[in-house]
Design an enzyme around this catalytic site. Structure first.
Site, PDB file in Angstrom:
ATOM      1  N   TRP A   1      23.862  35.724  68.287  1.00 23.52           N
ATOM      2  CA  TRP A   1      22.756  36.092  67.387  1.00 23.52           C
ATOM      3  C   TRP A   1      21.686  35.015  67.369  1.00 23.52           C
ATOM      4  O   TRP A   1      20.488  35.309  67.394  1.00 23.52           O
ATOM      5  CB  TRP A   1      23.272  36.358  65.975  1.00 23.52           C
ATOM      6  CG  TRP A   1      24.219  37.521  65.918  1.00 23.52           C
ATOM      7  CD1 TRP A   1      25.538  37.490  65.583  1.00 23.52           C
ATOM      8  CD2 TRP A   1      23.922  38.895  66.225  1.00 23.52           C
ATOM      9  NE1 TRP A   1      26.085  38.744  65.667  1.00 23.52           N
ATOM     10  CE2 TRP A   1      25.121  39.618  66.048  1.00 23.52           C
ATOM     11  CE3 TRP A   1      22.776  39.568  66.630  1.00 23.52           C
ATOM     12  CZ2 TRP A   1      25.198  40.999  66.267  1.00 23.52           C
ATOM     13  CZ3 TRP A   1      22.844  40.945  66.845  1.00 23.52           C
ATOM     14  CH2 TRP A   1      24.044  41.638  66.668  1.00 23.52           C
TER      15      TRP A   1
ATOM     16  N   ASP B   1      19.631  32.210  59.366  1.00 26.96           N
ATOM     17  CA  ASP B   1      20.277  33.519  59.415  1.00 26.96           C
ATOM     18  C   ASP B   1      21.647  33.372  58.750  1.00 26.96           C
ATOM     19  O   ASP B   1      22.558  32.775  59.315  1.00 26.96           O
ATOM     20  CB  ASP B   1      20.420  33.955  60.882  1.00 26.96           C
ATOM     21  CG  ASP B   1      21.144  35.291  61.035  1.00 26.96           C
ATOM     22  OD1 ASP B   1      21.573  35.865  60.017  1.00 26.96           O
ATOM     23  OD2 ASP B   1      21.270  35.760  62.189  1.00 26.96           O
TER      24      ASP B   1
ATOM     25  N   LYS C   1      27.495  42.774  55.873  1.00 30.71           N
ATOM     26  CA  LYS C   1      28.677  41.911  55.863  1.00 30.71           C
ATOM     27  C   LYS C   1      29.073  41.568  54.428  1.00 30.71           C
ATOM     28  O   LYS C   1      30.046  42.098  53.938  1.00 30.71           O
ATOM     29  CB  LYS C   1      28.436  40.657  56.709  1.00 30.71           C
ATOM     30  CG  LYS C   1      28.569  40.943  58.201  1.00 30.71           C
ATOM     31  CD  LYS C   1      27.283  40.913  58.944  1.00 30.71           C
ATOM     32  CE  LYS C   1      27.478  41.333  60.404  1.00 30.71           C
ATOM     33  NZ  LYS C   1      26.345  41.002  61.247  1.00 30.71           N
TER      34      LYS C   1
HETATM   35  C1  LIG Z   1      25.468  40.984  62.287  1.00 29.19           C
HETATM   36  C2  LIG Z   1      24.567  39.862  62.528  1.00 29.19           C
HETATM   37  C3  LIG Z   1      23.252  40.030  62.977  1.00 29.19           C
HETATM   38  C4  LIG Z   1      22.687  41.380  63.347  1.00 29.19           C
HETATM   39  O1  LIG Z   1      22.447  42.130  62.240  1.00 29.19           O
HETATM   40  P1  LIG Z   1      21.720  43.545  62.347  1.00 29.19           P
HETATM   41  O2  LIG Z   1      21.554  43.887  60.911  1.00 29.19           O
HETATM   42  O3  LIG Z   1      22.610  44.457  63.107  1.00 29.19           O
HETATM   43  O4  LIG Z   1      20.421  43.353  63.045  1.00 29.19           O
HETATM   44  C5  LIG Z   1      22.464  38.917  63.120  1.00 29.19           C
HETATM   45  N1  LIG Z   1      22.930  37.687  62.842  1.00 29.19           N
HETATM   46  C6  LIG Z   1      24.189  37.481  62.434  1.00 29.19           C
HETATM   47  C7  LIG Z   1      24.660  36.099  62.142  1.00 29.19           C
HETATM   48  C8  LIG Z   1      25.047  38.560  62.251  1.00 29.19           C
HETATM   49  O5  LIG Z   1      26.303  38.360  61.843  1.00 29.19           O
END
Ligand SMILES: *Cc1c(COP(=O)(O)O)cnc(C)c1O
Length: 356
Positions: free
Chosen positions: A101, A168, A192
């Site tokens: 990511w 993030d 999550k």
């Molecule tokens: C799941 C995840 C993403 C992607 O998220 P989306 O909502 O599917 O775009 C990005 N960064 C991290 C750390 C993630 O766990």
């Protein structure tokens, strides 16, 4: 029977919250309309958004001067919104490459302007968090990923950043106490630890915005989103409502500090078993391992994969397979995963070792 769902996301939510959501789908808090039918401009929904924002502010202790948004497009859209809003024409974004990511975020920034990678653990398949780097003082911003969902690593100490720090936190927000004032922009896809898929939570320090000097398409412009209180277009009302219910639940259970303690105990239970059990080994470097996504492999997959899958399935465990880039197993143990459920997995691992 409700399964024990170790999925990395969308992931397990508290059953109480799921049931409240089910009620609201039929009749949203006595309004005679479903939460799926009610106008986002209605007083009732405005109250939901407002409560969701106050819960975020309270649970994370967000200082004044920050805006809280519920947008769409997932965390992946923020990979794009961030450089659009923060990159200047001659400047650059500094990225810490700690996983898939993080790397995707870096790639988007390079497509929009300039970006450099300050450190990467890619050559070791992202099994650790690089420690040897400094954040350049002339960057427009520094971007990091607090928890690497796929590889099971987590930043335990954030660097001091002389430039706005963007993080993030998709897979560990609300799981541990953080000092929001250290960061200038935090974002998290909801699916999550926040709620169902569909919403992305963004917390931004207002003063970093409006400096890029570039044209920003309206749907990507944080200032427009702030001015319109996340309602420049129709927001994802159902996802925001369920996120609000989940945050209310978290607050009633003692907030982030209580969740953090529980999460540490949960992760310790599982890592201890992985270390003790001769059939398994952990993937991530010990000091960097995640309390949210526990990655591990079988030492002899040829011999035990099928039987382990069978035992898991019998015990009601699902979605424990590792990401294809890591293999093995990944137990995602977000806030809503209980110790009792982790114990079921541990029992299965022990049974497998006993059968050997
Ligand atoms: C799941 C995840 C993403 C992607 O998220 P989306 O909502 O599917 O775009 C990005 N960064 C991290 C750390 C993630 O766990």
């Amino acid at each position: 029977m409700r399964k024990i769902n170790f999925s990395a996301g969308p992931s397990t939510l508290p059953y109480e919250v799921v049931k409240q959501m089910a009620d609201a789908v039929l009749d949203f808090e006595g309004t005679g309309t479903s939460i799926s039918e009610i106008s986002h401009r209605s007083k009732e929904f405005m109250n939901v958004l407002s409560e969701a924002k106050s819960l975020v502010k309270e649970l994370l202790n967000v200082p004044d001067g920050y805006s809280i948004l519920f947008l769409q497009g997932g965390a992946s859209m923020e990979f794009l919104r961030i450089p659009m809003n923060l990159l200047t024409k001659d400047g650059y974004g500094a990225y810490l490459d700690t996983g898939t990511w993080a790397n995707k975020a870096f790639k988007e920034a390079k497509g929009i302007g300039n970006a450099v990678c300050v450190a990467s653990s890619k050559e070791d398949n992202y099994t650790y968090i690089p420690a040897d780097y400094t954040v350049p003082a002339d960057a427009d911003y520094f971007h990091c990923t607090s928890n690497n969902t796929i590889f099971g690593t987590q930043i335990k100490h954030f660097p001091k950043s002389p430039v706005p720090m963007v993080c993030d936190m998709s897979s560990d927000i609300f799981s541990r106490t953080i000092d929001v004032s250290q960061f200038d922009l935090i974002y998290a896809g909801a699916q999550k630890n926040v709620g169902p898929a569909g919403a992305v939570l963004v917390i931004i320090k207002d003063e970093i915005l409006g400096k890029s000097g570039r044209y920003i398409p309206s749907m990507l412009d944080y200032q427009i989103a702030i001015k319109n209180d996340s309602m420049y277009n129709t927001p994802c009302t159902m996802a925001i409502y369920m996120a609000m219910l989940n945050l209310r639940y978290l607050k009633n259970r003692g907030g982030v500090a209580a969740a953090e303690k529980y999460n540490e105990e949960k992760a310790a239970m599982l890592y201890d078993e992985i270390e003790r059990n001769p059939l398994f080994k952990a993937v991530a470097k010990k000091e960097d391992r995640s309390n949210m996504n526990v990655t591990f492999v079988l030492n002899d997959p040829e011999k035990y994969t099928d039987r382990f899958a069978e035992l898991c399935s019998k015990a009601g465990i699902r979605d424990i397979k590792g990401h294809r880039s890591v293999g093995g197993y990944r137990a995602s143990i977000y806030n809503a995963m209980t110790k009792e459920n982790i114990q079921v997995l541990i029992d299965v691992m022990q049974q497998l070792a006993q059968e050997k």
